[in-house]
Design an enzyme around this catalytic site. Sequence first.
Site, short mmCIF file in Angstrom:
data_model
loop_
_atom_site.label_atom_id
_atom_site.label_comp_id
_atom_site.label_asym_id
_atom_site.label_seq_id
_atom_site.Cartn_x
_atom_site.Cartn_y
_atom_site.Cartn_z
N HIS A 1 0.85 -1.21 0.00
CA HIS A 1 0.00 0.00 0.00
C HIS A 1 0.87 1.25 0.00
O HIS A 1 0.61 2.20 0.72
CB HIS A 1 -0.91 0.01 1.24
N1 6FA Z 1 -5.27 -1.84 -2.77
C1 6FA Z 1 -6.54 -1.89 -2.38
O1 6FA Z 1 -7.21 -0.87 -2.29
N2 6FA Z 1 -7.12 -3.10 -2.07
C2 6FA Z 1 -6.42 -4.28 -2.11
O2 6FA Z 1 -6.98 -5.35 -1.82
C3 6FA Z 1 -5.07 -4.22 -2.50
N3 6FA Z 1 -4.33 -5.35 -2.57
C4 6FA Z 1 -3.08 -5.28 -3.14
C5 6FA Z 1 -2.37 -6.47 -3.37
O3 6FA Z 1 -2.87 -7.60 -2.93
C6 6FA Z 1 -1.15 -6.43 -4.07
C7 6FA Z 1 -0.41 -7.71 -4.31
C8 6FA Z 1 -0.65 -5.19 -4.54
C9 6FA Z 1 0.63 -5.10 -5.34
C10 6FA Z 1 -1.34 -4.01 -4.29
C11 6FA Z 1 -2.54 -4.04 -3.58
N4 6FA Z 1 -3.27 -2.90 -3.33
C12 6FA Z 1 -4.54 -2.96 -2.87
C13 6FA Z 1 -2.70 -1.56 -3.64
C14 6FA Z 1 -3.24 -0.95 -4.92
O4 6FA Z 1 -3.34 -1.90 -5.94
C15 6FA Z 1 -2.30 0.17 -5.30
O5 6FA Z 1 -2.28 1.13 -4.27
C16 6FA Z 1 -2.71 0.86 -6.59
O6 6FA Z 1 -2.79 -0.05 -7.67
C17 6FA Z 1 -1.68 1.92 -6.93
O7 6FA Z 1 -2.09 2.58 -8.11
P1 6FA Z 1 -1.08 3.47 -8.91
O8 6FA Z 1 -1.81 4.06 -10.03
O9 6FA Z 1 -0.35 4.33 -7.96
O10 6FA Z 1 0.05 2.45 -9.43
P2 6FA Z 1 -0.05 1.03 -10.13
O11 6FA Z 1 1.10 0.27 -9.62
O12 6FA Z 1 -1.41 0.45 -10.01
O13 6FA Z 1 0.15 1.36 -11.68
C18 6FA Z 1 1.37 1.79 -12.21
C19 6FA Z 1 1.37 1.39 -13.70
O14 6FA Z 1 2.44 2.02 -14.33
C20 6FA Z 1 1.56 -0.11 -13.90
O15 6FA Z 1 0.61 -0.56 -14.86
C21 6FA Z 1 2.99 -0.22 -14.44
O16 6FA Z 1 3.17 -1.31 -15.31
C22 6FA Z 1 3.13 1.10 -15.15
N5 6FA Z 1 4.50 1.59 -15.23
C23 6FA Z 1 5.42 1.64 -14.24
N6 6FA Z 1 6.56 2.17 -14.66
C24 6FA Z 1 6.38 2.48 -15.97
C25 6FA Z 1 7.22 3.05 -16.96
N7 6FA Z 1 8.47 3.43 -16.67
N8 6FA Z 1 6.72 3.22 -18.21
C26 6FA Z 1 5.45 2.83 -18.51
N9 6FA Z 1 4.62 2.27 -17.60
C27 6FA Z 1 5.08 2.11 -16.35
#
Ligand code: 6FA
Length: 494
Positions: free
Chosen positions: A428
């Site tokens: 988180h």
């Molecule tokens: N949050 C909840 O609210 N409920 C949950 O049950 C929950 N469970 C989990 C969980 O079980 C796991 C295993 C994880 C990893 C997270 C969980 N979370 C939960 C947290 C929640 O998913 C995150 O807080 C939320 O997704 C964060 O959203 P953001 O938009 O901040 O970031 P993401 O990681 O979702 O997305 C980033 C994207 O950017 C990815 O698709 C990645 O591939 C892409 N990316 C990264 N670097 C890049 C680059 N250099 N160029 C292009 N794309 C890039």
Amino acid sequence: GTFDYIIVGSGAGGLVTADRFSEAGKKVLLLERGGPSVAITGGNVYWPAAPGANLTRFDVPGLFESEFSGDDTFWWCKDVTYFAGCLIGGGTSVNGGLYWFPTYYEFSPVNGWPSSWGDHGPYTAKLQQRLPSTDAPSADGKRYLEQAFTVTSQLLDNQGYTNITINDTPDSKDHIYGYSSWNFQQGMRWGPVRTYFQTALQRPNFVFLQNTMVSSVVRNGSTITGVQTNDTSIGPNGVVSLNPNGRVILSAGSFGNPRILFQSGIGPLDMIQTVQNSSAAGNLPPESDWIDLPVGYNVKDNPSINLILQHPLIDSYDNWDNIWDSPRPADAAQYAANHSGVFAGASPNSTGITSQGRIGINTDLTALPLINPWLTDPNDKVVLIQGLNDILSGINTIPGLSLVTPDNTTTIEDYVNTYPPSTMNSNHWTGACKIGNDSSTSVVDENTKVWGTDNLFVVDASIIPGMPAGNPQGALMSAAEQAVTKILALPGGP
Ligand code: 6FA
């Protein structure tokens, strides 16, 4: 072509942002380093237990636990030392799906938000309209594997807790409990991939490119002119350019954004020097253009401490072992038939800190915590121990209920004090690009613009200055709705 807005990352923050900017008529490019996830995105990692049903690992909520084993776990970012989703939807395509609407307090100045953020209500309402929550995810409306809830509610009822529908009154957080609330609909993983992303894809002014990694922003002093990608077919040397007055939005997550900012010469000196000593040195602007900001500092994550309770009526579901290859056949068949039953929910069905750490990179550009964020503030530990002791104090009043871990020779205090920090993560992460009123203590200003730049923004979990009350995706997507509104209202844009 060139774009009004280039958004980096298709996670929770990036998808809300991409949809709203394209809805406003802007020419939007969304870049995602990963590839397909759920079936509607072209994903084809189909569940062998339901052949022909078009159900991928990511579509079926109950397959959540299966993501943590297997040979080719391509969905986890390989250059981040904790779990982060590198696929369409980012964390929302792999997370446990728990989904809470934020409290008023979470967005208040005491929790670090600039006062202009005020009431999250209208933005959460916009989110809720696109993504309602449910606490009965099975398509037949029934609840499954309810035993843990029944037993726990006896324990809590005896201590004066009230059973409520948690997302109906998000501000009620004192001695309440309820069914877990999910970002699932029709018995399937839902979230922004199935909603915000789909409406964006229908617009001619929206372009989406997957398998495209951004290493840095290209800038001329304080003005960003485009982004540097690893795809040379996209533009000269892999650079995509902005229209005049265009803007770049970083939504690459709590580990992804710092890595991009460091390579763009933005962040603490030690991290920019790490880039200088790496294969990415060529991305850096001249030293006179470096911008010193506390990128990666102020990082928070919930400390996760597992207790194991046992009761003869509770079906442990074999700890969700082997659900990918050999789930209970009747449950797999029921789900395949109409998205109902045990697999319509995920495993975590029974579940304000100040501690902080630091995220950085090493010379091979792996993103990692340099300082662990869990329980570094002794007050957090005191509160946690008190809360656990409080809940467990009534355990003997429930016939058949016993605590397995910690065992009866270990106090909660000792258990928490000796808990290995490396296993305390909740995934988180927030705060790495913290929002704030002052460039010495924050990375983005009240409009989510990176200090010292004209047109670089961050919209995702990393701007959240304090820890949300529950799992963060609800608070984070509400914050994205609010950020988009603020960015569109700023003068001088495209
Ligand atoms: N949050 C909840 O609210 N409920 C949950 O049950 C929950 N469970 C989990 C969980 O079980 C796991 C295993 C994880 C990893 C997270 C969980 N979370 C939960 C947290 C929640 O998913 C995150 O807080 C939320 O997704 C964060 O959203 P953001 O938009 O901040 O970031 P993401 O990681 O979702 O997305 C980033 C994207 O950017 C990815 O698709 C990645 O591939 C892409 N990316 C990264 N670097 C890049 C680059 N250099 N160029 C292009 N794309 C890039």
